[in-house]
Design an enzyme around this catalytic site. Structure first.
Site, PDB file in Angstrom:
ATOM      1  CB  CYS A   1      -1.022  -0.139   1.347  1.00  0.00           C
ATOM      2  SG  CYS A   1      -2.165   1.126   1.031  1.00  0.00           S
TER       3      CYS A   1
ATOM      4  CB  CYS B   1      -2.050   4.982   3.647  1.00  0.00           C
ATOM      5  SG  CYS B   1      -1.884   3.293   3.916  1.00  0.00           S
TER       6      CYS B   1
ATOM      7  CE  LYS C   1      -7.693  -1.406   4.757  1.00  0.00           C
ATOM      8  NZ  LYS C   1      -6.181  -1.337   4.241  1.00  0.00           N
TER       9      LYS C   1
ATOM     10  NE  ARG D   1      -5.988   5.694   4.443  1.00  0.00           N
ATOM     11  CZ  ARG D   1      -5.051   5.083   5.320  1.00  0.00           C
ATOM     12  NH1 ARG D   1      -6.069   4.636   7.258  1.00  0.00           N
ATOM     13  NH2 ARG D   1      -4.364   5.883   6.192  1.00  0.00           N
TER      14      ARG D   1
ATOM     15  CD  GLU E   1     -14.718  -4.276  -3.935  1.00  0.00           C
ATOM     16  OE1 GLU E   1     -13.395  -4.721  -4.189  1.00  0.00           O
ATOM     17  OE2 GLU E   1     -15.168  -2.827  -4.057  1.00  0.00           O
TER      18      GLU E   1
ATOM     19  CE  LYS F   1      -6.964  -4.266   7.699  1.00  0.00           C
ATOM     20  NZ  LYS F   1      -6.185  -3.786   7.571  1.00  0.00           N
TER      21      LYS F   1
ATOM     22  CB  SER G   1      -4.874  -2.728  15.048  1.00  0.00           C
ATOM     23  OG  SER G   1      -5.870  -1.497  14.793  1.00  0.00           O
TER      24      SER G   1
ATOM     25  CE1 TYR H   1      -0.982  -6.074  14.293  1.00  0.00           C
ATOM     26  CE2 TYR H   1      -3.627  -5.842  14.566  1.00  0.00           C
ATOM     27  CZ  TYR H   1      -2.260  -5.578  13.337  1.00  0.00           C
ATOM     28  OH  TYR H   1      -2.857  -4.862  12.969  1.00  0.00           O
TER      29      TYR H   1
HETATM   30 ZN   LIG Z   1      -3.543   2.081   2.745  1.00  0.00          ZN
END
Ligand SMILES: [Zn+2]
Length: 321
Positions: A119, A121, A194, A216, A232, A247, A273, A312
């Site tokens: 990505c 970003c 996503k 976003r 998608e 996600k 997260s 995680y």
């Molecule tokens: Zn990104």
């Protein structure tokens, strides 16, 4: 009293419960995300993601060794670059931490599958996942850059690239550049569905990728949509994705099940997260039994249809299985 149906008979002992258990979570279902930063000998805990660290490439190698030794087959590598600019050029710089870490990990632990997040970003000064023209993310101008990032990861030694930008057409752009460059064996795990989610909060601190203006929502999906997720996923498969992803995971298990029922490809989920941080915060306050809750949650994701769980919790979870 005589009763025909006594489901409790099959719950009387751990032995019997184990015989009839329908879903088995194992270490080999898991992928561990890692965050690499420039420099050497750096291992700094990420405040928003307790138990996770910013690691220089040499320290990322140590964690990769530990991950592989724990039976976890793969890591997903994210990076914080040395410099940021309008087009995110540090994302395809072979001297950036991600490329260095991929190469170092593959050399030290060749059997560990190295997946790279693709990505812009984390690399753009504005924090968006694509090029900006007139305050808007320009889809088609972004595609060649995304493909270039993926190629640089393949050149560094990544086994699999994972585009997370949600631009239309990026899987095809990556597949075509990889194939033309002699990397037809490198697989693509597409972040297909996503969602524009509030669950990403802690990650943005971890990856220093908060958008400097706007949000976003013009490229990530509306959390209210399910049919659109199937669309998608279908497009990504047509474009050449090898693995598709939903996600976040926890609030989207219905999407996971629908994708699983509809398509043949391996399905990944990202236990993101915010999901992790909620568990950690509740555990720190003594409100929950963390090991039981984590295993129950990850098992729920697998039961919903996930073949691969990016989490995680991975290193902790394998100790609790
Ligand atoms: Zn990104």
């Amino acid at each position: 009293m005589s009763m025909i149906y006594r489901p409790r008979r099959l719950r009387v002992s751990e032995g019997i419960r184990s015989l009839v258990r329908e879903t088995r979570l194992t270490a080999s279902d898991l992928v561990y995300p890692i965050f690499v930063v420039p420099g050497t000998n750096i291992k700094k805990e990420i405040a928003a993601l307790p138990g996770n660290f910013h690691l220089s490439p040499d320290k990322a190698v140590e964690l990769a060794r530990e991950t592989y030794a724990a039976g976890i087959p793969a890591v997903l590598v994210f990076g914080l670059p040395e410099y940021k600019d309008e087009c995110g050029s540090s994302a395809w710089d072979m001297k950036s931490p991600v490329q260095l870490a991929i190469a170092a990990i593959k050399q030290a632990v060749p059997e560990l599958v190295v997946i790279s997040d693709v990505c812009l970003c984390e690399y753009t000064s504005h924090g968006h996942c694509g090029l900006i023209h007139d305050q808007k993310v320009d889809n088609d101008a972004t595609l060649p850059l995304i493909a270039k990032v993926a190629l640089s990861h393949a050149q560094a030694g990544a086994d699999m690239v994972a585009p997370s930008d949600m631009m239309d057409g990026r899987v095809a752009a990556i597949r075509s550049l990889l194939d033309d460059s002699g990397y037809s064996d490198i697989s693509i795990m597409a972040y297909s569905a996503k969602y524009a989610s509030a669950y990403y909060g802690p990650f943005r601190e971890a990856a220093d990728s908060t958008p400097q203006f706007g949000d976003r929502k013009s490229y990530q999906m509306d959390p209210a949509n399910a049919r659109e997720a199937l669309k998608e996923v279908a497009f990504d498969i047509e474009e050449g994705a090898d693995i598709v992803m939903v996600k976040p995971a926890l609030a989207y298990l219905d999407i996971v099940r629908q994708v699983k029922d509809e398509f043949m490809l391996p399905l990944a989920v990202y236990n993101v997260s915010g999901e992790y941080a909620m568990v950690k915060a509740a555990a720190a306050q003594g409100l929950i039994d963390e090991p039981r809750l984590v295993i129950e949650t990850l098992t729920g994701m697998k039961r919903a249809g996930a073949d691969i769980i990016i989490t995680y919790h991975a290193l902790d979870a394998v100790k609790w299985l």
